[in-house]
Design a protein around this motif. Structure first.
Motif, PDB file in Angstrom:
ATOM      1  N   LEU A  73       0.844  -1.184   0.000  1.00 56.10           N
ATOM      2  CA  LEU A  73       0.000   0.000   0.000  1.00 56.10           C
ATOM      3  C   LEU A  73       0.887   1.244   0.000  1.00 56.10           C
ATOM      4  CD1 LEU A  73      -2.995   0.302  -0.179  1.00 56.10           C
ATOM      5  CD2 LEU A  73      -3.134   0.274   2.308  1.00 56.10           C
ATOM      6  N   PHE A  74       0.838   1.968  -1.112  1.00 55.22           N
ATOM      7  CA  PHE A  74       1.590   3.211  -1.290  1.00 55.22           C
ATOM      8  C   PHE A  74       0.631   4.377  -0.994  1.00 55.22           C
ATOM      9  CE2 PHE A  74       3.062  -0.040  -4.168  1.00 55.22           C
ATOM     10  CZ  PHE A  74       4.436   0.108  -4.281  1.00 55.22           C
ATOM     11  N   ASP A  75       1.153   5.586  -0.922  1.00 58.70           N
ATOM     12  CA  ASP A  75       0.261   6.741  -0.762  1.00 58.70           C
ATOM     13  C   ASP A  75      -0.624   6.907  -1.989  1.00 58.70           C
ATOM     14  OD1 ASP A  75       1.297   7.236   1.696  1.00 58.70           O
ATOM     15  OD2 ASP A  75       2.607   8.886   1.054  1.00 58.70           O
ATOM     16  N   ASP A  76      -0.156   6.457  -3.143  1.00 59.67           N
ATOM     17  CA  ASP A  76      -0.934   6.657  -4.372  1.00 59.67           C
ATOM     18  C   ASP A  76      -1.682   5.408  -4.834  1.00 59.67           C
ATOM     19  OD1 ASP A  76       1.675   5.769  -4.683  1.00 59.67           O
ATOM     20  OD2 ASP A  76       1.989   6.728  -6.613  1.00 59.67           O
ATOM     21  N   GLY A  77      -1.664   4.343  -4.075  1.00 59.17           N
ATOM     22  CA  GLY A  77      -2.466   3.203  -4.500  1.00 59.17           C
ATOM     23  C   GLY A  77      -1.997   1.878  -3.944  1.00 59.17           C
ATOM     24  N   LEU A  78      -2.584   0.838  -4.513  1.00 61.88           N
ATOM     25  CA  LEU A  78      -2.378  -0.527  -4.021  1.00 61.88           C
ATOM     26  C   LEU A  78      -1.777  -1.402  -5.117  1.00 61.88           C
ATOM     27  CD1 LEU A  78      -3.091  -3.044  -2.134  1.00 61.88           C
ATOM     28  CD2 LEU A  78      -5.299  -3.079  -3.304  1.00 61.88           C
ATOM     29  N   GLY A  79      -0.878  -2.272  -4.708  1.00 66.40           N
ATOM     30  CA  GLY A  79      -0.444  -3.366  -5.577  1.00 66.40           C
ATOM     31  C   GLY A  79      -0.607  -4.668  -4.814  1.00 66.40           C
ATOM     32  N   PHE A  80      -1.108  -5.686  -5.479  1.00 69.49           N
ATOM     33  CA  PHE A  80      -1.132  -6.993  -4.806  1.00 69.49           C
ATOM     34  C   PHE A  80      -0.855  -8.089  -5.817  1.00 69.49           C
ATOM     35  CE2 PHE A  80      -5.583  -6.297  -6.034  1.00 69.49           C
ATOM     36  CZ  PHE A  80      -5.949  -7.510  -6.597  1.00 69.49           C
ATOM     37  N   ARG A  81      -0.284  -9.178  -5.316  1.00 68.68           N
ATOM     38  CA  ARG A  81      -0.055 -10.306  -6.194  1.00 68.68           C
ATOM     39  C   ARG A  81      -0.056 -11.623  -5.420  1.00 68.68           C
ATOM     40  NH1 ARG A  81       6.012 -10.120  -8.461  1.00 68.68           N
ATOM     41  NH2 ARG A  81       7.197 -10.371  -6.559  1.00 68.68           N
ATOM     42  N   TYR A  82      -0.149 -12.699  -6.174  1.00 63.94           N
ATOM     43  CA  TYR A  82      -0.183 -14.031  -5.595  1.00 63.94           C
ATOM     44  C   TYR A  82       1.203 -14.657  -5.743  1.00 63.94           C
ATOM     45  CZ  TYR A  82      -5.203 -13.363  -6.468  1.00 63.94           C
ATOM     46  OH  TYR A  82      -6.482 -12.876  -6.518  1.00 63.94           O
ATOM     47  N   GLU A  83       1.613 -15.339  -4.671  1.00 61.70           N
ATOM     48  CA  GLU A  83       2.863 -16.090  -4.729  1.00 61.70           C
ATOM     49  C   GLU A  83       2.542 -17.554  -4.428  1.00 61.70           C
ATOM     50  OE1 GLU A  83       5.567 -15.269  -1.503  1.00 61.70           O
ATOM     51  OE2 GLU A  83       6.896 -16.880  -2.164  1.00 61.70           O
ATOM     52  N   PHE A  84       3.180 -18.448  -5.147  1.00 59.01           N
ATOM     53  CA  PHE A  84       3.014 -19.885  -4.901  1.00 59.01           C
ATOM     54  C   PHE A  84       4.376 -20.444  -4.508  1.00 59.01           C
ATOM     55  CE2 PHE A  84       0.133 -18.364  -8.162  1.00 59.01           C
ATOM     56  CZ  PHE A  84      -1.087 -18.652  -7.579  1.00 59.01           C
ATOM     57  N   PRO A  85       4.595 -20.623  -3.215  1.00 56.93           N
ATOM     58  CA  PRO A  85       5.913 -21.100  -2.768  1.00 56.93           C
ATOM     59  C   PRO A  85       6.172 -22.519  -3.270  1.00 56.93           C
ATOM     60  CG  PRO A  85       4.546 -20.352  -0.912  1.00 56.93           C
ATOM     61  CD  PRO A  85       3.662 -20.441  -2.108  1.00 56.93           C
ATOM     62  N   ALA A  86       7.432 -22.901  -3.290  1.00 59.25           N
ATOM     63  CA  ALA A  86       7.791 -24.278  -3.662  1.00 59.25           C
ATOM     64  C   ALA A  86       7.119 -25.228  -2.670  1.00 59.25           C
ATOM     65  CB  ALA A  86       9.304 -24.447  -3.608  1.00 59.25           C
ATOM     66  N   GLN A  87       6.457 -26.242  -3.160  1.00 61.76           N
ATOM     67  CA  GLN A  87       5.759 -27.180  -2.273  1.00 61.76           C
ATOM     68  C   GLN A  87       5.612 -28.504  -2.991  1.00 61.76           C
ATOM     69  OE1 GLN A  87       1.525 -25.569  -1.950  1.00 61.76           O
ATOM     70  NE2 GLN A  87       2.612 -23.841  -2.887  1.00 61.76           N
ATOM     71  N   ARG A  88       5.719 -29.570  -2.235  1.00 61.67           N
ATOM     72  CA  ARG A  88       5.809 -30.883  -2.860  1.00 61.67           C
ATOM     73  C   ARG A  88       4.529 -31.277  -3.593  1.00 61.67           C
ATOM     74  NH1 ARG A  88       6.918 -35.368   0.760  1.00 61.67           N
ATOM     75  NH2 ARG A  88       7.908 -33.814   2.091  1.00 61.67           N
ATOM     76  N   ARG A  89       3.381 -30.999  -2.979  1.00 66.48           N
ATOM     77  CA  ARG A  89       2.142 -31.501  -3.579  1.00 66.48           C
ATOM     78  C   ARG A  89       1.520 -30.520  -4.566  1.00 66.48           C
ATOM     79  NH1 ARG A  89      -1.909 -34.044   0.250  1.00 66.48           N
ATOM     80  NH2 ARG A  89      -2.825 -34.388  -1.792  1.00 66.48           N
ATOM     81  N   PHE A  90       2.211 -29.464  -4.846  1.00 63.54           N
ATOM     82  CA  PHE A  90       1.641 -28.453  -5.741  1.00 63.54           C
ATOM     83  C   PHE A  90       2.809 -27.808  -6.477  1.00 63.54           C
ATOM     84  CE2 PHE A  90      -0.704 -24.174  -6.046  1.00 63.54           C
ATOM     85  CZ  PHE A  90      -1.547 -24.619  -7.048  1.00 63.54           C
ATOM     86  N   SER A  91       3.347 -28.558  -7.443  1.00 62.49           N
ATOM     87  CA  SER A  91       4.539 -28.033  -8.103  1.00 62.49           C
ATOM     88  C   SER A  91       4.245 -27.546  -9.520  1.00 62.49           C
ATOM     89  CB  SER A  91       5.648 -29.074  -8.112  1.00 62.49           C
ATOM     90  OG  SER A  91       5.153 -30.275  -8.634  1.00 62.49           O
ATOM     91  N   TYR A  92       3.338 -28.245 -10.225  1.00 64.41           N
ATOM     92  CA  TYR A  92       2.914 -27.771 -11.544  1.00 64.41           C
ATOM     93  C   TYR A  92       1.430 -27.524 -11.486  1.00 64.41           C
ATOM     94  CZ  TYR A  92       7.254 -29.688 -13.373  1.00 64.41           C
ATOM     95  OH  TYR A  92       8.557 -29.962 -13.613  1.00 64.41           O
TER      96      TYR A  92
END
Ligand code: NOJ
Ligand code: CA
Length: 721
Positions: free
Chosen positions: A127-146
């Protein structure tokens, strides 16, 4: 640089709104709230000075090819932990609207876990004074790799039927005039626009889809801008309006099979951005898009520099001359021998003799470079069905003496700018890329304009899909290895990647000046682009058209440039780009050398920028100080209505008197009937002066502001109060 972190590890993994997390911008004006609803679906809201900007909106994804696991990546989440922090740094871009950029935000990372299955996803909010940025991250994980994305489900829920400045949802082109309408009118008007303006043949049509950056204005006077930053290895984002509820739903560009992103953890999505203010000028001053991109990855940037250029170009666009050398054949020819027996059509633009005329003129008037299109074999069939092998990017036409021109240009202090039209065959381009870049360097070319006209090869891929997004970035990265600057036309619209790769000095990705020769642009087009297309990065708009009646060049072309001559000058200041073209023909500039002086003088790299007046679709007035000098330049670009612009000079050095040269419309200027009517007036100004200047519809003015020295002739020049 500061980064402070605090971590809340939630002891119980509880679902439900009770655990709402709040984040505020550094100045406290923006407030973000995150929660999970009863289904465990992520929900966010955004407020500005107590007004709702984004009403409760869901986040997440629908996945494809997930059996036997669930395809839902949007419910049954619990919050595992929440990290918050603050970041504050000031960095220097290689080129830009200002020498220093502050990157200051409060952040929150919400780590989510899905049950059953245990997939992990982190949502990052800044959150900046002029707006918002958001994003999704998918960490390395064994059961969800592709995983494969079927659709992104991010929503942007609006609070009403706002006014929007939009272009239709088309996966292959942004080259539309903007429509200004209520959100509720998009469905009806979109179809009309697509019918009127046409859309790329391969593209499905999104009936309520719009492209970003999307600029809106609420009835309460809030300016809201939706876009994305750092589009890397992901499809381009569209917004599809649910016009019953005024909710925008994310719609990603599909690939040839209809999928919307092939992912491998660890990975992230691009940032989704919401710039917001009650003052339209703040939208133009926002640096969110750049700040959300990674720092420069090119170590030695000494070879990257802004460029003012002319080109053997407008004569082809207006069809005075041709890119092709011959009319004899219309099939794919890659052998020079085929051309040796062909009859020249007599209209070829890129002849040695013609190119030298441009070099002479550009050199005489202090330009850096000359672009030549149609120099290489293949243009006879460049949109053909078999286009996979059309261009090789290294073989000049028989009448283009490449080494001779290269040496001639060098002797005149001019750099040649390369042109690579790929005809949309990115496969073919990648095949030839390394050789083409080596060929450029061997011949002293340091920059290239590339283009992607027509349907993409591989077939079925869209200009803005993940595959092509990767292609455009690959090209820029390869170019950096060869120390080559890139200006890509018809590529995906920029998302601030020029911070990371400053050799990406330009993009088109919008309706440029060329359309003034294909029926014209809306008169207020250049008061909207700053709020939309330019949010992501500079545009090679190619201003500087002085002949507005195209039939003077080509009697068969009855198109009119919907702009006044003074308007064209203003664009060099109001449409920021480190790459600026003087697009018209040398012989035309020769008739207006006094006005042309502004194009010669204007800087293309800036110390600071001041956003003086702005209202999307109506007017944009900006003053900028050149980098490494004392001169200022101002421009005001006007929309559909006549208006009086007020330009203050409070930003000037208080102790200094300046000579201001104002290039403006006159009371007689009319972009349809009398577009070339302009006047040039000189004033002495100080930081206490104010200029009140008339602007005609589709008009404007440009000002050069130079400190007075002993040598400046000031006699008889009026002092401006
Ligand atoms: C479209 C580009 O926008 C234009 O500038 C170029 O001249 C043509 N393609 C041919 O490459
Ligand atoms: Ca184009």
């Amino acid at each position: 640089m500061k980064r402070i972190f605090a971590t809340t590890v939630l002891s119980a993994l509880v679902m439900g709104t009770a655990l709402a997390q709040e984040l505020r911008s550094p100045d406290g004006n923006l407030r973000l709230e995150f929660s999970l609803d009863g289904e465990g679906t992520p929900i966010y809201t955004l407020q500005y000075k107590g007004q709702t900007v984004i009403a409760p909106s869901m986040m997440g994804f629908e996945l494809a090819r997930t059996r036997p696991e669930s395809s839902s990546l949007h419910d049954r989440f619990t919050v595992a932990s929440v990290d918050t922090g603050t970041f504050d740094e000031t960095w220097e871009p290689v080129w830009g609207e200002e020498r220093q950029i502050r990157n200051h935000y409060n952040e929150m990372a919400v780590s989510l876990r899905q049950d059953p299955g245990g997939r992990e996803m982190v949502i990052h909010f800044r959150l900046f004074d002029d707006g918002l940025g958001f994003r999704y991250e998918f960490p390395a994980q064994r059961r969800f790799s592709y995983f494969v994305i079927q659709e992104e489900l991010t929503q942007f829920a609006m609070t009403g039927d706002h006014t929007a400045f939009w272009i239709p949802g088309d996966y292959d082109t942004q080259e539309y005039d903007y429509t200004t309408s209520r959100l509720s009118e998009i469905r009806y008007l979109s179809e009309k626009e697509i019918t009127k303006q046409g859309h790329a043949s391969q593209s499905p049509f999104l009936p309520t889809g719009v492209q970003t950056a999307l600029q809106m204005k609420t009835d309460e006077g809030l300016y809201i801008n939706l876009h994305e930053a750092a589009l890397v290895d992901f499809p381009c984002l569209y917004l599809e309006l649910d016009d019953q509820n005024m909710v925008f739903n994310a719609n990603l560009t599909p690939d040839a099979l209809g999928f919307k992103g092939f992912m491998q953890t660890p990975c992230t999505t691009p940032w989704r951005t919401v710039i917001v203010s009650d003052d339209a000028r703040d939208i133009l001053a926002s640096r969110i898009t750049l700040n959300l991109n990674e720092p420069c990855k090119i170590e030695d940037t000494s070879w990257i520099h802004p460029i003012k250029y002319m080109g053997v170009w407008w004569e082809m666009i207006t069809e005075m001359s041709s890119w092709a050398y011959t009319d004899d054949f219309r099939s794919v020819r890659l052998e020079l021998a085929d051309y040796e027996t062909a009859t020249p059509n007599g209209r070829h633009g890129a002849t040695t003799e013609n190119v030298k005329k441009y070099i002479d003129f550009a050199s005489e008037h202090g330009f850096d470079a000359v672009l030549v299109e149609g120099w290489n074999i293949g243009w006879e069939d460049w949109t053909g069905h078999t286009k996979d092998y059309v261009f090789d990017f290294v073989t000049p036409y028989p009448d283009f003496d490449l080494p001779g021109i290269r040496d001639y240009a060098a002797s005149k202090g001019i750099e040649m700018m390369m042109h690579h039209e790929t005809s949309g065959s990115s496969r073919n381009y990648e095949r030839h890329l390394d050789a083409a870049y080596r060929f450029m360097k061997e011949n002293g070319y340091n920059s290239v304009k590339s283009g992607y006209v027509g349907d993409i090869l591989p077939r079925g891929e869209h200009h803005y899909g993940q595959w092509m997004v990767n292609h455009y970035l690959y090209v820029v990265q390869e170019a950096a290895k060869h120390q080559i600057m890139v200006n890509a036309h018809e590529a995906v619209r920029p998302t601030g990647l020029c911070r990371t790769y400053p050799n990406l000095i330009g993009n088109e990705s919008a309706r440029g000046s060329e359309f003034q020769a294909f029926g014209g642009n809306n008169p207020n087009h250049t008061t909207i682009l700053q709020f939309t297309r330019l949010i992501g990065g500079p545009m090679d708009y190619t201003p500087g058209l002085f002949e507005m009646d195209i039939s003077k060049y080509n009697p068969r072309n009855t198109s009119k440039v919907n702009a006044t001559l003074a308007n064209q000058l203003s664009l060099y200041v109001t449409m920021y780009s480190p790459l600026q073209m003087a697009a018209d023909l040398p012989q035309t500039y020769g008739k207006f050398l006094d006005a042309f002086q502004f194009i010669k003088d204007v800087a293309i790299d800036w110390e600071v920028s001041r956003y003086v007046e702005a209202e999307p679709g109506e007017y944009v007035t900006i003053a900028r100080k050149e980098k490494g000098g004392d001169r200022w330049f101002a421009g005001s670009t006007n929309g559909n209505e006549p208006r009086q612009s007020v330009l203050d000079f409070s930003y000037l050095d208080p102790g200094t008197t300046y000579l201001a040269t104002v290039y403006s419309d006159t009371p007689e200027t009319d972009y349809r009937e009398n577009p070339q009517s302009y006047e040039i007036k000189r004033y002495l100004v100080t930081s206490a002066s104010t200029l009140k200047q008339y602007c005609a519809p589709a008009g404007g003015y440009a000002v050069s502001i130079v400190p007075v020295t002993e040598d400046t002739p000031t006699k008889g020049i009026k002092r401006l109060k």
